[in-house]
Motif scaffolding. Structure first.
Motif, short mmCIF file in Angstrom:
data_model
loop_
_atom_site.label_atom_id
_atom_site.label_comp_id
_atom_site.label_asym_id
_atom_site.label_seq_id
_atom_site.Cartn_x
_atom_site.Cartn_y
_atom_site.Cartn_z
N ARG A 424 -34.34 18.40 103.05
CA ARG A 424 -32.97 17.97 102.76
C ARG A 424 -32.74 17.84 101.26
NH1 ARG A 424 -28.85 15.64 105.65
NH2 ARG A 424 -27.40 14.38 104.42
N TYR A 425 -33.73 17.35 100.55
CA TYR A 425 -33.60 17.14 99.11
C TYR A 425 -34.62 18.04 98.39
CZ TYR A 425 -31.22 13.07 100.98
OH TYR A 425 -30.39 12.24 101.70
N THR A 440 -37.63 10.05 104.29
CA THR A 440 -36.42 9.51 104.92
C THR A 440 -36.65 9.49 106.43
OG1 THR A 440 -34.03 9.72 105.13
CG2 THR A 440 -35.29 11.77 105.09
N GLN A 444 -29.89 12.56 107.66
CA GLN A 444 -28.51 12.15 107.46
C GLN A 444 -28.36 11.58 106.05
OE1 GLN A 444 -27.42 9.33 110.50
NE2 GLN A 444 -27.94 10.71 112.19
N PRO A 445 -27.13 11.49 105.55
CA PRO A 445 -26.93 10.85 104.25
C PRO A 445 -27.44 9.40 104.30
CG PRO A 445 -24.98 12.05 104.89
CD PRO A 445 -25.87 12.04 106.09
N THR A 447 -28.09 5.35 103.83
CA THR A 447 -27.33 4.11 103.67
C THR A 447 -28.07 3.15 102.75
OG1 THR A 447 -28.37 3.19 105.66
CG2 THR A 447 -26.25 4.32 105.94
N THR A 471 -30.32 4.40 107.63
CA THR A 471 -30.92 5.66 107.16
C THR A 471 -31.46 5.38 105.77
OG1 THR A 471 -29.33 6.98 108.41
CG2 THR A 471 -30.51 8.08 106.63
N ILE A 508 -27.71 12.14 94.11
CA ILE A 508 -27.77 12.01 95.56
C ILE A 508 -26.99 10.78 96.01
CG2 ILE A 508 -29.30 11.49 97.52
CD1 ILE A 508 -31.43 13.20 96.19
N SER A 511 -23.15 11.50 95.40
CA SER A 511 -22.53 12.54 96.22
C SER A 511 -22.53 12.20 97.71
CB SER A 511 -23.26 13.87 96.01
OG SER A 511 -24.62 13.77 96.38
N SER A 512 -23.48 11.39 98.15
CA SER A 512 -23.54 11.06 99.57
C SER A 512 -22.34 10.20 99.99
CB SER A 512 -24.84 10.33 99.90
OG SER A 512 -24.85 9.04 99.31
N THR A 514 -22.40 7.31 101.01
CA THR A 514 -22.75 6.46 102.16
C THR A 514 -23.67 5.31 101.79
OG1 THR A 514 -24.60 7.95 102.66
CG2 THR A 514 -22.51 8.38 103.79
#
Length: 661
Positions: A424-425, A440, A444-445, A447, A471, A508, A511-512, A514
């Motif tokens: 993901r990253y 992670t 998902q993005p 939290t 998350t 990150i 941009s997320s 969240t």
């Protein structure tokens, strides 16, 4: 006598040419091995004793090259014979030591320790220990003093030289290239690589064959000069008088003594420092057996005796000292170290008398087949031990399974990174770093984001277990307060690396859209204005995005290995991992000064004292419910301790309005 670039003589005998036995070289071996043993047992006594290995390199290069050059010139060189002799010389003592170390480890080592031993046995059996150790070097590497087969790195270098050098010399001889040209060319390149790389990659330079071969080639050069002294080096006749020989040997000994006295672990070694022991050894050998020092000291019965057992002594002494360190969870007493050395000497003499000498009377071909098969079996057993996680069915492990499972070699910490995070990253720059935390719990993005060094990452399992709906992303490598550091070769937090990492993580978070909470841990415990400003700048970025920032108070560490607080085979607990509240008060006093400076710029920041998990009104303990709070000697939380800290943090977060999901 013809040079190696000239046509060979007709074959008269198939036996290779061996140089005449020189007792003074055995005496030089004695100096080399005793200096190494003394350094390993009492490093403050002879701080540069480790350069004895470099003396071994010169001796090996001299003797092996003397055999190769002499045999080729007489048309008696055989690769089969050469390697057969190497197997018969090296394998007996090495096999015995490897098997004995594995056998004693069965009863004395915990799972992670036995896993590493298995890996190193496999590497030692394949003569690639130097590459195995090089691959382990870094932040997550356990200390060298607990690696039972660390000393086999030098044997790996020598064996790799034995594989490459005869082929190169033979090829040069076939195409009529003078061996002297080959020695100077290869040795010069190796020495140049050593000098060029020692500052930027000291570990790689130490363990890599291409940066150490020049030391063996110093011996090769000496072998060539000795073989051709009457043809190509007329000056030899002029300096070969007794006085000149005495000067050579005394100068060589002086260089060795200087190397023992002045070379330290902190020096960039090998580099230029390695010239001292290599040149010193070369001068002593070049002086010849008739020099006073060589004849009356190095050729004495005591020195020769130690020289004859030097190889088994080198093999035995390190595992014995290391077992003592592991079992004691720290440096053993002087009495224990002395006992280990005495046992090593006895074992070395027995190995020489009962193994090496008798085996010389058995058919060479039979021996080679047996040794190769036995070495393959030992290497396979080591590999199985490694891949099985240290053979956890052993009674040693089962008797205290729950506790032992918490002790995890830092290279085996399963929460450092996972595929979900790395996919993901995909931080391209991170691929150039020797280590990078990226874990992670779902794709998902995030939290909640945990940033900082390894002391931040060790919170990750506890937080994801305590908040299954959140998350959580654990990412980074460096102290969150570091932006630009001094240069530390091989360290991922050198120069502008922290800045580049921070920018990626901050992007990150932004941009997320969240992220609700950012946890910062692993900060440096200093009451410093400059450091506080750097942290404040980072926090302000989060604050402007409406993100709550929680800084964890630095956690406790001990002044000793946490394994010392638990019983293990052959040893009762020496420590209790407990200390008074004054330690906590002292820590908080320093931290409160830093916290005040941060709060002045960031009034919304919160602080959580993770040490509450380990303290009560009566004091603090790093043993929780009988379980270790640390997983390694660098005081990273065990999974059990991380879970306890995570549970307590969630309770605190709920009371303070901190949302993680």
């Amino acid at each position: 006598m013809t040079a190696l670039s000239e046509a060979p003589l007709p074959a008269l005998d198939k036996q290779p040419i061996h140089p005449k036995y020189r007792p003074d070289i055995d005496g030089l071996r004695a100096i080399a091995v005793l200096s190494v043993v003394a350094f390993h047992a009492f490093p403050s006594l002879i701080q540069g004793g480790f350069v004895g290995v470099d003396v071994f390199f010169v001796i090996s290069g001299f003797l092996i090259s003397s055999i190769i050059f002499g045999s080729l010139e007489k048309n008696r060189f055989s690769f089969l014979d050469f390697y057969t002799r190497r197997v018969n010389r090296i394998f007996p003592a090495l096999l015995l030591m490897l098997a004995a170390t594995w056998g004693f480890g069965w009863f004395s080592l915990l799972a992670d320790e036995y896993t590493q031993l298995g890996k190193h046995i496999a590497g030692g059996a394949a003569f690639v220990s130097n590459f195995v150790l090089l691959g382990e070097a870094g932040y997550f590497d356990n200390s060298a003093e607990t690696k039972l087969l660390l000393h086999l790195w030098s044997l790996g270098i020598e064996e790799q030289f034995y594989l490459v050098w005869p082929l190169m010399v033979w090829a040069a001889w076939k195409i009529r290239v003078n061996a002297l040209i080959l020695i100077v060319l290869v040795g010069g390149i190796s020495f140049a690589l050593n000098i060029l790389n020692v500052h930027s990659d000291s570990v790689g330079t130490f363990y890599s064959p291409q940066t150490r071969f020049w030391e063996l080639l110093v011996g090769s050069l000496l072998a060539y000069v000795t073989l051709h002294k009457h043809q190509h080096f007329q000056i030899w006749r002029e300096i070969s008088g007794q006085t000149a020989r005495n000067i050579l040997s005394i100068t060589g000994l002086t260089l060795l003594a200087t190397a023992f006295a002045l070379t330290t672990k902190s020096n960039q070694f090998p580099g230029w420092w390695a010239v001292l022991p290599t040149l010193g050894a070369a001068l002593i050998i070049s002086a010849g057996p008739s020099a006073w020092l060589n004849k009356n000291v190095l050729s004495s019965r005591l020195f020769v005796w130690f020289g004859l057992i030097s190889f088994p002594l080198y093999l035995w002494h390190w595992p014995l000292l290391t077992f003592a360190r592991i079992i004691n969870s720290g440096t053993p007493s002087i009495e224990m170290r002395c006992s280990a050395i005495v046992i090593a000497i006895v074992l070395s003499w027995l190995t020489y008398r009962l193994i090496e000498l008798p085996l010389r009377n058995i058919s060479s071909k039979v021996r080679v087949v047996f040794f190769l098969a036995f070495m393959g079996a030992v290497g396979t057993i080591g590999y199985i031990t490694f891949t099985s996680g240290g053979l956890t069915s052993r009674p040693t492990v089962q008797n205290s399974k729950a506790i032992n499972e918490q002790f995890v070699a830092t290279t085996g910490w399963k929460y450092a990174k996972n595929d979900t995070c790395l996919t993901r990253y995909n931080f391209e720059y991170a691929k150039t770093l020797p280590w990078w935390f990226c874990s992670t719990n779902r794709d998902q993005p995030p939290t909640t984001v945990i940033i900082g060094n390894s002391y931040a990452n060790h919170l990750y399992p506890g937080i994801i277990h305590a908040t299954p709906d959140a998350t959580v992303l654990s990412m980074g490598t460096c102290d969150a307060g570091h932006i630009v550091n001094a240069e530390f070769p091989g360290n991922p937090c050198s120069l502008d690396s922290p800045k580049r990492q921070n920018e990626y993580i901050d992007n990150i978070i932004k941009s997320s859209g969240t992220v609700k909470t950012v946890i910062i841990s692993g900060i440096t415990l200093v009451d410093d204005e400059s450091y506080a400003e750097k942290l404040s700048s980072r926090i302000s970025y989060m604050d402007k995005l409406g993100i709550k920032v929680v800084i964890f108070v630095p956690h406790f560490t001990l002044g000793y290995n946490p394994r010392a607080c638990f019983a293990r085979p052959f040893k009762s607990p020496e420590k209790d991992c407990k200390f008074g509240l004054v330690v906590r008060e002292r820590l908080l006093h320093i931290f409160n000064g830093l916290a005040a400076k941060i709060t002045k710029h960031n009034p919304n920041v919160l602080f959580y004292d993770q040490n509450e998990t380990f303290c009560s009104n009566s004091g603090c303990s790093m043993v929780i419910d009988g379980m270790p709070a640390y997983r390694d000697e660098y005081f990273h939380y065990s999974e059990y301790a991380s879970d306890q800290v995570g549970k307590n943090f969630i309770k605190w977060a709920e009371k303070n309005g901190v949302k993680l999901d």
